[in-house]
Design a protein around this motif. Structure first.
Motif, PDB file in Angstrom:
ATOM      1  N   SER A 217       0.827  -1.202   0.000  1.00  9.27           N
ATOM      2  CA  SER A 217       0.000   0.000   0.000  1.00  9.27           C
ATOM      3  C   SER A 217       0.864   1.256   0.000  1.00  9.27           C
ATOM      4  CB  SER A 217      -0.916   0.004   1.226  1.00  9.27           C
ATOM      5  OG  SER A 217      -1.649   1.213   1.302  1.00  9.27           O
ATOM      6  N   GLN A 218       0.415   2.264  -0.757  1.00 11.25           N
ATOM      7  CA  GLN A 218       1.152   3.527  -0.864  1.00 11.25           C
ATOM      8  C   GLN A 218       0.577   4.627   0.023  1.00 11.25           C
ATOM      9  OE1 GLN A 218       3.996   3.614  -2.760  1.00 11.25           O
ATOM     10  NE2 GLN A 218       3.550   1.442  -3.088  1.00 11.25           N
ATOM     11  N   GLY A 219      -0.553   4.372   0.679  1.00  7.13           N
ATOM     12  CA  GLY A 219      -1.208   5.421   1.465  1.00  7.13           C
ATOM     13  C   GLY A 219      -0.654   5.548   2.872  1.00  7.13           C
ATOM     14  N   ARG A 220      -1.291   6.415   3.671  1.00  6.81           N
ATOM     15  CA  ARG A 220      -0.882   6.650   5.061  1.00  6.81           C
ATOM     16  C   ARG A 220      -1.744   5.849   6.033  1.00  6.81           C
ATOM     17  NH1 ARG A 220      -2.254  11.240   7.100  1.00  6.81           N
ATOM     18  NH2 ARG A 220      -0.700  11.126   8.767  1.00  6.81           N
ATOM     19  N   GLU A 221      -2.482   4.891   5.559  1.00  3.30           N
ATOM     20  CA  GLU A 221      -3.477   4.232   6.385  1.00  3.30           C
ATOM     21  C   GLU A 221      -2.880   3.407   7.525  1.00  3.30           C
ATOM     22  OE1 GLU A 221      -7.160   3.145   3.483  1.00  3.30           O
ATOM     23  OE2 GLU A 221      -5.296   2.041   3.199  1.00  3.30           O
ATOM     24  N   LYS A 222      -3.670   3.300   8.581  1.00  5.15           N
ATOM     25  CA  LYS A 222      -3.486   2.306   9.628  1.00  5.15           C
ATOM     26  C   LYS A 222      -4.744   1.433   9.632  1.00  5.15           C
ATOM     27  CE  LYS A 222       0.402   3.585  11.789  1.00  5.15           C
ATOM     28  NZ  LYS A 222       1.545   2.664  12.056  1.00  5.15           N
ATOM     29  N   ILE A 223      -4.645   0.278  10.229  1.00  9.21           N
ATOM     30  CA  ILE A 223      -5.774  -0.648  10.288  1.00  9.21           C
ATOM     31  C   ILE A 223      -6.065  -0.969  11.743  1.00  9.21           C
ATOM     32  CG2 ILE A 223      -6.676  -2.888   9.566  1.00  9.21           C
ATOM     33  CD1 ILE A 223      -4.532  -2.859   7.338  1.00  9.21           C
ATOM     34  N   LEU A 224      -7.288  -0.690  12.171  1.00  7.94           N
ATOM     35  CA  LEU A 224      -7.722  -1.049  13.513  1.00  7.94           C
ATOM     36  C   LEU A 224      -8.596  -2.292  13.429  1.00  7.94           C
ATOM     37  CD1 LEU A 224      -8.853   1.062  16.469  1.00  7.94           C
ATOM     38  CD2 LEU A 224     -10.480  -0.613  15.577  1.00  7.94           C
ATOM     39  N   VAL A 225      -8.247  -3.295  14.200  1.00  3.07           N
ATOM     40  CA  VAL A 225      -9.045  -4.513  14.305  1.00  3.07           C
ATOM     41  C   VAL A 225      -9.511  -4.617  15.749  1.00  3.07           C
ATOM     42  CG1 VAL A 225      -9.106  -7.022  14.059  1.00  3.07           C
ATOM     43  CG2 VAL A 225      -7.713  -5.645  12.494  1.00  3.07           C
ATOM     44  N   ALA A 226     -10.819  -4.690  15.944  1.00  2.42           N
ATOM     45  CA  ALA A 226     -11.372  -4.706  17.304  1.00  2.42           C
ATOM     46  C   ALA A 226     -12.370  -5.853  17.466  1.00  2.42           C
ATOM     47  CB  ALA A 226     -12.073  -3.383  17.618  1.00  2.42           C
ATOM     48  N   THR A 227     -12.436  -6.377  18.676  1.00  2.00           N
ATOM     49  CA  THR A 227     -13.393  -7.422  19.025  1.00  2.00           C
ATOM     50  C   THR A 227     -14.401  -6.868  20.021  1.00  2.00           C
ATOM     51  OG1 THR A 227     -11.720  -9.132  18.718  1.00  2.00           O
ATOM     52  CG2 THR A 227     -13.676  -9.735  19.987  1.00  2.00           C
ATOM     53  N   LYS A 228     -15.670  -7.080  19.746  1.00  2.00           N
ATOM     54  CA  LYS A 228     -16.724  -6.667  20.684  1.00  2.00           C
ATOM     55  C   LYS A 228     -16.792  -7.683  21.816  1.00  2.00           C
ATOM     56  CE  LYS A 228     -21.714  -5.847  20.967  1.00  2.00           C
ATOM     57  NZ  LYS A 228     -22.967  -5.658  20.191  1.00  2.00           N
ATOM     58  N   THR A 229     -16.712  -7.202  23.027  1.00  2.00           N
ATOM     59  CA  THR A 229     -16.712  -8.103  24.180  1.00  2.00           C
ATOM     60  C   THR A 229     -18.109  -8.229  24.775  1.00  2.00           C
ATOM     61  OG1 THR A 229     -16.231  -6.307  25.738  1.00  2.00           O
ATOM     62  CG2 THR A 229     -14.352  -7.421  24.735  1.00  2.00           C
ATOM     63  N   PHE A 230     -18.291  -9.263  25.579  1.00  3.21           N
ATOM     64  CA  PHE A 230     -19.499  -9.360  26.397  1.00  3.21           C
ATOM     65  C   PHE A 230     -19.355  -8.372  27.559  1.00  3.21           C
ATOM     66  CE2 PHE A 230     -19.716 -13.580  24.445  1.00  3.21           C
ATOM     67  CZ  PHE A 230     -21.073 -13.636  24.133  1.00  3.21           C
ATOM     68  N   TRP A 231     -20.385  -7.575  27.773  1.00  2.00           N
ATOM     69  CA  TRP A 231     -20.349  -6.633  28.897  1.00  2.00           C
ATOM     70  C   TRP A 231     -20.661  -7.377  30.201  1.00  2.00           C
ATOM     71  CZ3 TRP A 231     -22.154  -0.966  28.200  1.00  2.00           C
ATOM     72  CH2 TRP A 231     -21.556  -0.425  27.061  1.00  2.00           C
ATOM     73  N   THR A 232     -19.857  -7.117  31.219  1.00  2.00           N
ATOM     74  CA  THR A 232     -20.118  -7.689  32.535  1.00  2.00           C
ATOM     75  C   THR A 232     -20.072  -6.589  33.584  1.00  2.00           C
ATOM     76  OG1 THR A 232     -17.758  -8.185  32.820  1.00  2.00           O
ATOM     77  CG2 THR A 232     -19.170  -9.946  31.928  1.00  2.00           C
ATOM     78  N   LEU A 233     -20.846  -6.763  34.624  1.00  5.30           N
ATOM     79  CA  LEU A 233     -20.877  -5.761  35.703  1.00  5.30           C
ATOM     80  C   LEU A 233     -19.841  -6.097  36.760  1.00  5.30           C
ATOM     81  CD1 LEU A 233     -24.753  -5.418  36.113  1.00  5.30           C
ATOM     82  CD2 LEU A 233     -23.189  -3.920  34.856  1.00  5.30           C
TER      83      LEU A 233
END
Length: 233
Positions: A217-233
């Motif tokens: 790639s020639q651009g300035r991009e970054k890639i964010l990869v995220a996982t949605k977690t189960f919410w716990t109290l």
């Protein structure tokens, strides 16, 4: 002739090619059969200046990018963990086309204030819709295993003024709503935007990791990869 509807405030627009028995430049009979039609130039891609070259370059680009996602970013594409996929800024559907060997179903979304490319997506044999990302997206009855978006800030900007029409936080909360628990989000954008996205990702309890773009790639991009977690109290 079938018609399709843009999301809100737009008239019906022809977006499916005519059948071959009807005279016209968009005869379905000229489109190759599946799966060749997925990468062949759709007839309508040649009607506008330079579109054919852009289409070919986009197809090659997404083949490289998806290979990088699978080989270097530990994303579970090609496995039973990822079945329902959304591309929020689909353009010609290159991301979906690069997944042709995977057991996935891809919703290609063309933002309503961007160039109208849904006809090309349909001619490739893919599915898609127009949508304004400053409004909710109807997801009933499914959620998504993976949501992909390039240039996320462009989805909320007015092309004419360059000003935000809505808020990045609201858009990411909408993504969180559409994504199943333990689902994956992939965001490609400039480093500055990725930093903003990472801050919001922590706030909505995703687990984000930031990666460099693929070497080609020639651009300035970054890639964010995220996982949605189960919410716990």
């Amino acid at each position: 002739m079938k018609k399709c509807l843009k999301a809100g405030y737009f008239k019906l627009k022809k977006c499916v090619s005519r059948i071959s028995s009807v005279k016209g430049e968009y005869a379905v009979g000229t489109i190759p059969k599946w799966p060749e039609r997925l990468t062949a130039q759709p007839p309508r891609s040649t009607l506008l200046k330079n579109i054919a070259d852009v289409y070919d370059a986009d197809t090659r680009r997404w083949l490289r990018r998806v290979a990088h996602y699978k080989n270097s970013l530990n994303i579970k594409l090609g496995t039973p963990a990822v079945r329902n996929v959304m591309d929020m800024n689909a353009f010609f559907g290159g991301f979906a086309a690069a997944l042709k060997s995977d057991p996935v179903w891809v919703m290609n979304v063309v933002p309503s204030r961007k160039p109208s490319t849904l006809d090309v997506i349909f001619d490739r044999g893919l599915i898609g819709v127009y949508h304004d990302w400053c409004e909710p997206f109807s997801t009933y009855p499914r959620s998504y295993d993976l949501i992909h978006v390039t240039s996320i800030e462009s989805l909320i900007k007015d092309p004419a003024s360059g000003k935000n029409r809505c808020n990045l936080i609201d858009l990411m909360v909408e993504i969180d709503r559409m994504l199943r628990p333990e689902g994956t989000v992939i965001v490609r954008d400039t480093p500055e935007v990725i930093d903003k996205v990472a801050r919001v990702a922590h706030a909505v309890r995703w687990k984000p990791t930031i990666y460099d773009k693929e070497p080609e790639s020639q651009g300035r991009e970054k890639i964010l990869v995220a996982t949605k977690t189960f919410w716990t109290l």
